[in-house]
Design a protein around this motif. Structure first.
Motif, PDB file in Angstrom:
ATOM      1  N   PRO A 172      12.538   2.838 -10.700  1.00  0.00           N
ATOM      2  CA  PRO A 172      12.991   2.053  -9.555  1.00  0.00           C
ATOM      3  C   PRO A 172      11.836   1.460  -8.757  1.00  0.00           C
ATOM      4  CG  PRO A 172      14.225   4.095  -9.689  1.00  0.00           C
ATOM      5  CD  PRO A 172      13.112   4.175 -10.712  1.00  0.00           C
ATOM      6  N   ALA A 173      10.762   2.229  -8.577  1.00  0.00           N
ATOM      7  CA  ALA A 173       9.624   1.728  -7.818  1.00  0.00           C
ATOM      8  C   ALA A 173       8.915   0.611  -8.564  1.00  0.00           C
ATOM      9  CB  ALA A 173       8.646   2.864  -7.520  1.00  0.00           C
ATOM     10  N   SER A 174       8.669   0.820  -9.842  1.00  0.00           N
ATOM     11  CA  SER A 174       7.952  -0.202 -10.584  1.00  0.00           C
ATOM     12  C   SER A 174       8.812  -1.436 -10.800  1.00  0.00           C
ATOM     13  CB  SER A 174       7.443   0.349 -11.917  1.00  0.00           C
ATOM     14  OG  SER A 174       8.512   0.779 -12.717  1.00  0.00           O
ATOM     15  N   ALA A 175      10.116  -1.259 -10.896  1.00  0.00           N
ATOM     16  CA  ALA A 175      11.009  -2.402 -11.077  1.00  0.00           C
ATOM     17  C   ALA A 175      11.083  -3.243  -9.802  1.00  0.00           C
ATOM     18  CB  ALA A 175      12.399  -1.929 -11.469  1.00  0.00           C
ATOM     19  N   GLN A 176      10.830  -2.623  -8.675  1.00  0.00           N
ATOM     20  CA  GLN A 176      10.918  -3.317  -7.403  1.00  0.00           C
ATOM     21  C   GLN A 176       9.750  -4.283  -7.201  1.00  0.00           C
ATOM     22  OE1 GLN A 176      11.435  -0.667  -4.144  1.00  0.00           O
ATOM     23  NE2 GLN A 176      11.367  -2.252  -2.613  1.00  0.00           N
TER      24      GLN A 176
ATOM     25  N   PRO B 295       7.635   2.430   3.284  1.00  0.00           N
ATOM     26  CA  PRO B 295       6.422   2.271   2.473  1.00  0.00           C
ATOM     27  C   PRO B 295       6.293   3.202   1.279  1.00  0.00           C
ATOM     28  CG  PRO B 295       5.879   3.330   4.543  1.00  0.00           C
ATOM     29  CD  PRO B 295       7.328   2.928   4.620  1.00  0.00           C
ATOM     30  N   TRP B 296       6.980   4.308   1.263  1.00  0.00           N
ATOM     31  CA  TRP B 296       6.719   5.380   0.293  1.00  0.00           C
ATOM     32  C   TRP B 296       7.015   4.986  -1.151  1.00  0.00           C
ATOM     33  CZ3 TRP B 296       3.805   7.177   3.585  1.00  0.00           C
ATOM     34  CH2 TRP B 296       4.171   7.251   4.929  1.00  0.00           C
ATOM     35  N   VAL B 297       8.000   4.142  -1.366  1.00  0.00           N
ATOM     36  CA  VAL B 297       8.330   3.697  -2.717  1.00  0.00           C
ATOM     37  C   VAL B 297       7.186   2.877  -3.320  1.00  0.00           C
ATOM     38  CG1 VAL B 297       9.519   1.567  -2.031  1.00  0.00           C
ATOM     39  CG2 VAL B 297      10.160   2.719  -4.126  1.00  0.00           C
ATOM     40  N   ALA B 298       6.349   2.321  -2.489  1.00  0.00           N
ATOM     41  CA  ALA B 298       5.260   1.470  -2.957  1.00  0.00           C
ATOM     42  C   ALA B 298       3.976   2.243  -3.257  1.00  0.00           C
ATOM     43  CB  ALA B 298       4.990   0.376  -1.935  1.00  0.00           C
ATOM     44  N   PHE B 299       4.064   3.565  -3.277  1.00  0.00           N
ATOM     45  CA  PHE B 299       2.931   4.407  -3.661  1.00  0.00           C
ATOM     46  C   PHE B 299       3.146   4.947  -5.071  1.00  0.00           C
ATOM     47  CE2 PHE B 299       2.291   4.538   0.934  1.00  0.00           C
ATOM     48  CZ  PHE B 299       0.917   4.458   1.038  1.00  0.00           C
TER      49      PHE B 299
ATOM     50  N   GLU C 268       5.273  15.507   1.030  1.00  0.00           N
ATOM     51  CA  GLU C 268       5.617  16.430   2.115  1.00  0.00           C
ATOM     52  C   GLU C 268       5.283  15.788   3.471  1.00  0.00           C
ATOM     53  OE1 GLU C 268       3.764  20.561   3.697  1.00  0.00           O
ATOM     54  OE2 GLU C 268       4.273  20.503   1.563  1.00  0.00           O
ATOM     55  N   HIS C 269       4.108  15.182   3.563  1.00  0.00           N
ATOM     56  CA  HIS C 269       3.729  14.496   4.807  1.00  0.00           C
ATOM     57  C   HIS C 269       4.682  13.338   5.102  1.00  0.00           C
ATOM     58  CE1 HIS C 269      -0.022  16.440   5.990  1.00  0.00           C
ATOM     59  NE2 HIS C 269      -0.366  16.488   4.702  1.00  0.00           N
ATOM     60  N   ALA C 270       4.972  12.549   4.091  1.00  0.00           N
ATOM     61  CA  ALA C 270       5.867  11.399   4.275  1.00  0.00           C
ATOM     62  C   ALA C 270       7.253  11.857   4.724  1.00  0.00           C
ATOM     63  CB  ALA C 270       5.962  10.602   2.978  1.00  0.00           C
ATOM     64  N   GLU C 271       7.734  12.939   4.150  1.00  0.00           N
ATOM     65  CA  GLU C 271       9.061  13.443   4.501  1.00  0.00           C
ATOM     66  C   GLU C 271       9.108  14.036   5.902  1.00  0.00           C
ATOM     67  OE1 GLU C 271      10.032  16.033   1.230  1.00  0.00           O
ATOM     68  OE2 GLU C 271      10.270  14.328  -0.134  1.00  0.00           O
TER      69      GLU C 271
ATOM     70  N   TYR D 194       3.232  -4.638   0.107  1.00  0.00           N
ATOM     71  CA  TYR D 194       4.486  -4.180   0.709  1.00  0.00           C
ATOM     72  C   TYR D 194       4.239  -2.963   1.601  1.00  0.00           C
ATOM     73  CZ  TYR D 194       9.187  -2.170   1.027  1.00  0.00           C
ATOM     74  OH  TYR D 194      10.359  -1.642   1.478  1.00  0.00           O
ATOM     75  N   ARG D 195       3.575  -1.949   1.042  1.00  0.00           N
ATOM     76  CA  ARG D 195       3.374  -0.732   1.842  1.00  0.00           C
ATOM     77  C   ARG D 195       2.448  -0.996   3.011  1.00  0.00           C
ATOM     78  NH1 ARG D 195       0.281   1.717  -3.067  1.00  0.00           N
ATOM     79  NH2 ARG D 195      -1.901   1.497  -2.433  1.00  0.00           N
TER      80      ARG D 195
END
Length: 151
Positions: A19-23, A77-81, A106-109, A33-34
């Protein structure tokens, strides 16, 4: 048996990262993006910070609007990492983002719930309540920056 486990893990990784790479058509797109999402979040968080630190007058409506933006942007932003997005365009992210994914996630969450509390505090219109929530959110941001953002 080991080959079966390795194949299963490889397939799972591919499915989860698809999903991330397809985006994003290119890794540069993911990086932009991020960075864009984090920039907008930082600008609005900075406005709140200026109010809670007395560098600009407290405006309850502006604080609420900015806190709502921060809470929303904190989801993005997290999907773009994703894998491979550590190269392709200039980035300030440290290699640990990709080598210590569990710690980074964990930090992002932790940031998400803090930004929701910030938005709720802003809705009260009370500067002291906002200050407390701002401090907790800032601590969450700082702990991630200390670990994963190049100085």
């Amino acid at each position: 048996m080991k080959a079966s486990i390795a194949l299963t893990l490889a397939a799972t990784t591919l499915v989860l990262s698809a999903p991330a790479s397809a985006q994003f058509a290119k890794t540069e797109d993911a990086i932009k993006y991020r960075q864009g999402a984090l920039f907008v979040m930082g600008q609005h968080f900075g406005r709140i910070g200026a109010m809670v630190n007395g560098r600009m007058p407290f405006d309850a409506k502006e604080a609420q609007d900015s806190a709502d933006v921060v809470a929303y942007m904190a989801k993005l932003p997290w999907v773009a990492f994703g894998p491979g997005t550590n190269k392709g365009a200039p980035t300030k992210a440290r290699p640990g983002v990709w080598t210590e994914q569990a710690k980074f996630r964990e930090h992002a969450e932790k940031l998400g719930p803090e930004t929701v509390k910030l938005a709720a505090a802003a809705k009260t219109g009370d500067l002291d309540t906002l200050k407390a929530a701002f401090g907790a959110t800032a601590d969450s941001c700082k702990s991630c920056h200390d670990s994963f953002l190049a100085k």
